[in-house]
Scaffold this motif. Structure first.
Motif, PDB file in Angstrom:
ATOM      1  N   ILE A   1     -10.044 122.721  16.579  1.00 47.76           N
ATOM      2  CA  ILE A   1      -9.837 124.065  17.104  1.00 47.76           C
ATOM      3  C   ILE A   1      -8.394 124.466  16.797  1.00 47.76           C
ATOM      4  O   ILE A   1      -7.542 123.600  16.551  1.00 47.76           O
ATOM      5  CB  ILE A   1     -10.124 124.143  18.616  1.00 47.76           C
ATOM      6  N   PRO A   2      -8.082 125.771  16.754  1.00 51.45           N
ATOM      7  CA  PRO A   2      -6.718 126.190  16.406  1.00 51.45           C
ATOM      8  C   PRO A   2      -5.669 125.521  17.296  1.00 51.45           C
ATOM      9  O   PRO A   2      -5.801 125.486  18.520  1.00 51.45           O
ATOM     10  CB  PRO A   2      -6.756 127.705  16.639  1.00 51.45           C
ATOM     11  N   THR A   3      -4.636 124.990  16.663  1.00 56.88           N
ATOM     12  CA  THR A   3      -3.625 124.225  17.408  1.00 56.88           C
ATOM     13  C   THR A   3      -2.230 124.832  17.332  1.00 56.88           C
ATOM     14  O   THR A   3      -1.291 124.266  17.886  1.00 56.88           O
ATOM     15  CB  THR A   3      -3.563 122.778  16.902  1.00 56.88           C
ATOM     16  N   ASP A   4      -2.084 125.980  16.643  1.00 59.59           N
ATOM     17  CA  ASP A   4      -0.743 126.557  16.521  1.00 59.59           C
ATOM     18  C   ASP A   4      -0.475 127.626  17.565  1.00 59.59           C
ATOM     19  O   ASP A   4       0.523 128.341  17.492  1.00 59.59           O
ATOM     20  CB  ASP A   4      -0.524 127.128  15.110  1.00 59.59           C
ATOM     21  N   GLY A   5      -1.356 127.734  18.569  1.00 55.40           N
ATOM     22  CA  GLY A   5      -1.171 128.677  19.654  1.00 55.40           C
ATOM     23  C   GLY A   5      -1.054 127.969  20.985  1.00 55.40           C
ATOM     24  O   GLY A   5      -0.781 126.764  21.063  1.00 55.40           O
ATOM     25  N   ALA A   6      -1.300 128.716  22.071  1.00 57.28           N
ATOM     26  CA  ALA A   6      -1.131 128.176  23.417  1.00 57.28           C
ATOM     27  C   ALA A   6      -2.096 127.029  23.709  1.00 57.28           C
ATOM     28  O   ALA A   6      -1.732 126.063  24.392  1.00 57.28           O
ATOM     29  CB  ALA A   6      -1.309 129.296  24.444  1.00 57.28           C
ATOM     30  N   CYS A   7      -3.339 127.117  23.218  1.00 60.67           N
ATOM     31  CA  CYS A   7      -4.281 126.019  23.453  1.00 60.67           C
ATOM     32  C   CYS A   7      -3.811 124.749  22.763  1.00 60.67           C
ATOM     33  O   CYS A   7      -3.936 123.647  23.304  1.00 60.67           O
ATOM     34  CB  CYS A   7      -5.675 126.412  22.973  1.00 60.67           C
ATOM     35  N   GLY A   8      -3.262 124.896  21.574  1.00 67.99           N
ATOM     36  CA  GLY A   8      -2.707 123.742  20.877  1.00 67.99           C
ATOM     37  C   GLY A   8      -1.537 123.139  21.614  1.00 67.99           C
ATOM     38  O   GLY A   8      -1.362 121.916  21.630  1.00 67.99           O
TER      39      GLY A   8
ATOM     40  N   LEU B   1      -1.155 123.065  24.848  1.00 66.46           N
ATOM     41  CA  LEU B   1      -1.726 122.276  25.942  1.00 66.46           C
ATOM     42  C   LEU B   1      -2.244 120.944  25.425  1.00 66.46           C
ATOM     43  O   LEU B   1      -1.996 119.884  26.028  1.00 66.46           O
ATOM     44  CB  LEU B   1      -2.849 123.053  26.615  1.00 66.46           C
ATOM     45  N   ILE B   2      -2.967 120.976  24.318  1.00 67.37           N
ATOM     46  CA  ILE B   2      -3.510 119.746  23.727  1.00 67.37           C
ATOM     47  C   ILE B   2      -2.396 118.754  23.416  1.00 67.37           C
ATOM     48  O   ILE B   2      -2.484 117.563  23.723  1.00 67.37           O
ATOM     49  CB  ILE B   2      -4.319 120.087  22.454  1.00 67.37           C
ATOM     50  N   ASP B   3      -1.318 119.266  22.821  1.00 63.29           N
ATOM     51  CA  ASP B   3      -0.197 118.405  22.458  1.00 63.29           C
ATOM     52  C   ASP B   3       0.487 117.837  23.692  1.00 63.29           C
ATOM     53  O   ASP B   3       0.785 116.643  23.762  1.00 63.29           O
ATOM     54  CB  ASP B   3       0.802 119.192  21.607  1.00 63.29           C
ATOM     55  N   ALA B   4       0.724 118.695  24.693  1.00 61.81           N
ATOM     56  CA  ALA B   4       1.423 118.252  25.905  1.00 61.81           C
ATOM     57  C   ALA B   4       0.610 117.228  26.687  1.00 61.81           C
ATOM     58  O   ALA B   4       1.173 116.328  27.319  1.00 61.81           O
ATOM     59  CB  ALA B   4       1.752 119.465  26.788  1.00 61.81           C
ATOM     60  N   ALA B   5      -0.723 117.366  26.658  1.00 62.02           N
ATOM     61  CA  ALA B   5      -1.591 116.462  27.418  1.00 62.02           C
ATOM     62  C   ALA B   5      -1.974 115.208  26.634  1.00 62.02           C
ATOM     63  O   ALA B   5      -2.603 114.303  27.191  1.00 62.02           O
ATOM     64  CB  ALA B   5      -2.850 117.202  27.852  1.00 62.02           C
ATOM     65  N   GLY B   6      -1.611 115.167  25.348  1.00 63.43           N
ATOM     66  CA  GLY B   6      -1.963 114.010  24.539  1.00 63.43           C
ATOM     67  C   GLY B   6      -3.432 113.945  24.191  1.00 63.43           C
ATOM     68  O   GLY B   6      -3.976 112.851  23.972  1.00 63.43           O
ATOM     69  N   TRP B   7      -4.081 115.099  24.122  1.00 66.81           N
ATOM     70  CA  TRP B   7      -5.491 115.156  23.757  1.00 66.81           C
ATOM     71  C   TRP B   7      -5.633 115.288  22.240  1.00 66.81           C
ATOM     72  O   TRP B   7      -4.657 115.511  21.533  1.00 66.81           O
ATOM     73  CB  TRP B   7      -6.176 116.348  24.415  1.00 66.81           C
ATOM     74  N   HIS B   8      -6.879 115.185  21.734  1.00 69.77           N
ATOM     75  CA  HIS B   8      -7.145 115.540  20.351  1.00 69.77           C
ATOM     76  C   HIS B   8      -7.802 116.923  20.341  1.00 69.77           C
ATOM     77  O   HIS B   8      -8.217 117.449  21.378  1.00 69.77           O
ATOM     78  CB  HIS B   8      -8.035 114.495  19.672  1.00 69.77           C
ATOM     79  N   SER B   9      -7.914 117.528  19.164  1.00 67.93           N
ATOM     80  CA  SER B   9      -8.413 118.903  19.076  1.00 67.93           C
ATOM     81  C   SER B   9      -9.702 119.014  18.266  1.00 67.93           C
ATOM     82  O   SER B   9     -10.076 120.105  17.835  1.00 67.93           O
ATOM     83  CB  SER B   9      -7.353 119.798  18.425  1.00 67.93           C
ATOM     84  N   TRP B  10     -10.427 117.905  18.084  1.00 67.68           N
ATOM     85  CA  TRP B  10     -11.554 117.896  17.173  1.00 67.68           C
ATOM     86  C   TRP B  10     -12.880 118.261  17.831  1.00 67.68           C
ATOM     87  O   TRP B  10     -13.175 117.857  18.963  1.00 67.68           O
ATOM     88  CB  TRP B  10     -11.705 116.524  16.533  1.00 67.68           C
ATOM     89  N   ARG B  11     -13.662 119.015  17.089  1.00 66.47           N
ATOM     90  CA  ARG B  11     -15.072 119.255  17.395  1.00 66.47           C
ATOM     91  C   ARG B  11     -15.911 118.567  16.324  1.00 66.47           C
ATOM     92  O   ARG B  11     -15.584 118.621  15.141  1.00 66.47           O
ATOM     93  CB  ARG B  11     -15.394 120.753  17.389  1.00 66.47           C
ATOM     94  N   PRO B  12     -17.020 117.903  16.702  1.00 67.31           N
ATOM     95  CA  PRO B  12     -17.893 117.317  15.685  1.00 67.31           C
ATOM     96  C   PRO B  12     -18.585 118.417  14.893  1.00 67.31           C
ATOM     97  O   PRO B  12     -18.696 119.557  15.350  1.00 67.31           O
ATOM     98  CB  PRO B  12     -18.900 116.516  16.521  1.00 67.31           C
ATOM     99  N   ALA B  13     -19.055 118.092  13.705  1.00 65.24           N
ATOM    100  CA  ALA B  13     -19.794 119.060  12.900  1.00 65.24           C
ATOM    101  C   ALA B  13     -21.015 119.553  13.664  1.00 65.24           C
ATOM    102  O   ALA B  13     -21.704 118.774  14.330  1.00 65.24           O
ATOM    103  CB  ALA B  13     -20.230 118.405  11.587  1.00 65.24           C
ATOM    104  N   HIS B  14     -21.292 120.854  13.567  1.00 65.40           N
ATOM    105  CA  HIS B  14     -22.418 121.393  14.324  1.00 65.40           C
ATOM    106  C   HIS B  14     -22.913 122.704  13.739  1.00 65.40           C
ATOM    107  O   HIS B  14     -22.179 123.446  13.095  1.00 65.40           O
ATOM    108  CB  HIS B  14     -22.051 121.601  15.792  1.00 65.40           C
ATOM    109  N   LEU B  15     -24.190 122.966  13.991  1.00 63.77           N
ATOM    110  CA  LEU B  15     -24.845 124.228  13.677  1.00 63.77           C
ATOM    111  C   LEU B  15     -25.038 124.994  14.974  1.00 63.77           C
ATOM    112  O   LEU B  15     -25.562 124.439  15.951  1.00 63.77           O
ATOM    113  CB  LEU B  15     -26.214 123.989  13.034  1.00 63.77           C
ATOM    114  N   HIS B  16     -24.643 126.264  15.011  1.00 63.48           N
ATOM    115  CA  HIS B  16     -24.882 127.116  16.183  1.00 63.48           C
ATOM    116  C   HIS B  16     -26.202 127.853  16.013  1.00 63.48           C
ATOM    117  O   HIS B  16     -26.503 128.349  14.919  1.00 63.48           O
ATOM    118  CB  HIS B  16     -23.799 128.186  16.305  1.00 63.48           C
ATOM    119  N   VAL B  17     -26.969 127.977  17.095  1.00 64.20           N
ATOM    120  CA  VAL B  17     -28.195 128.771  17.053  1.00 64.20           C
ATOM    121  C   VAL B  17     -28.370 129.558  18.341  1.00 64.20           C
ATOM    122  O   VAL B  17     -27.929 129.141  19.417  1.00 64.20           O
ATOM    123  CB  VAL B  17     -29.454 127.895  16.840  1.00 64.20           C
ATOM    124  N   LYS B  18     -29.042 130.708  18.191  1.00 61.49           N
ATOM    125  CA  LYS B  18     -29.630 131.434  19.303  1.00 61.49           C
ATOM    126  C   LYS B  18     -31.092 131.637  18.931  1.00 61.49           C
ATOM    127  O   LYS B  18     -31.402 132.187  17.868  1.00 61.49           O
ATOM    128  CB  LYS B  18     -28.950 132.786  19.526  1.00 61.49           C
TER     129      LYS B  18
END
Length: 282
Positions: free
Chosen positions: A200-207, A209-226
């Protein structure tokens, strides 16, 4: 200039915020909510924040940093990203717990309605030479009693570089976005490419938070459907691929065992998937 050089969290966030405002009318659906319900939810949410402050003796410096971060989330347009990544999965669980048909999961911030119609047997719009392993997906839409259903499958996903059309520059408007409409037999066959895991984008505010908390930012590969059919509840889901390193620690906590596909590699190197949808009557 490559997409990697120009795609930013702020640009993606602004696009997601603009899209949310244009596609949804959230206040209309809750306009008649009794004050008692609003009071209950607001007080409990605030109470949880107050309890955290008291239990962990939050300092003024920490409080001011949190305030600055919340302001930055808004300035970056990342509230849709933040809420969809860290909150939506619980809302989805609560609202679909009654279902006997397919499991669903989060919509995420990158859905766009109105994707081009491709029929029941079609190819999703893509660029010439689109990177990624070719994927053929077959299945059917049925009701919980096994009756085939004429319906629609809206499919969208990231490209092989992890970018979504309409949220990153340099990608055709409807790239890897399509609507597939089944006949009375409920059958469909979709040809696309297998998406890649992405951050997920990491050069903004969410990134931040991820950096400060020591989390990773990855989503597994996926197909979205409705998936929708007359007289049945709409299903929103993401479908995942076995063996992905982040199926067990998805940053959005959206993976469910029932949503992991069983792809079969073909002699030509392409992938074939059989996966159908069972919808609950409305």
């Amino acid at each position: 200039m490559s997409i990697d050089e120009v795609a930013t969290a702020a640009a993606s966030g602004a696009a997601a915020t603009e899209r949310f405002h244009s596609d949804k009318s959230p206040y209309a659906a809750v306009r008649d909510t009794p004050p008692e319900r609003v009071n209950l939810l607001a007080r409990e949410i605030l109470g949880a924040v107050h309890d955290t402050i008291r239990r962990h003796h939050v300092t003024y410096d920490e409080y001011n940093a949190f305030k600055a971060w919340m302001i930055q989330v808004g300035e970056d347009g990342e509230w849709p990203l933040f809420l969809d990544v860290w909150t939506e999965h619980v809302v989805e669980d609560v609202n679909t717990s009654h279902r006997r048909g397919n499991k669903g999961t989060i919509e995420g911030p990158y859905y766009v309605p109105g994707a081009p119609e491709q029929g029941a047997d079609g190819v999703i719009p893509m660029r010439d030479g689109e990177h990624g392993t070719p994927l053929t997906w077959e299945g059917a839409i049925t009701s919980t009693d096994g009756t085939p259903l004429a319906g629609t499958i809206e499919l969208w996903h990231a490209d092989d570089d992890g970018y979504y059309s309409q949220f990153a520059p340099g990608i055709p408007e409807w790239n890897l976005r399509g609507t597939f409409t089944t006949g009375s037999d409920g059958r469909f066959r979709i040809r696309t490419i297998q998406p890649a895991p992405y951050q997920i984008p990491t050069d903004g505010a969410c990134g931040a938070l991820i950096d400060a908390a020591g989390w990773h930012s990855w989503r597994p590969a996926h197909l979205h459907v409705k998936v929708a059919a007359e007289g049945h509840e709409q299903l929103t889901a993401q479908l995942y691929f076995p063996g992905d390193a982040h199926n067990d620690d998805d940053i959005a906590d959206a993976v469910k065992p029932e949503l992991i596909l069983a792809p079969v590699t073909q002699p030509d190197g392409s992938v074939h998937v059989d996966y159908g949808f069972v919808l609950d009557p409305a």
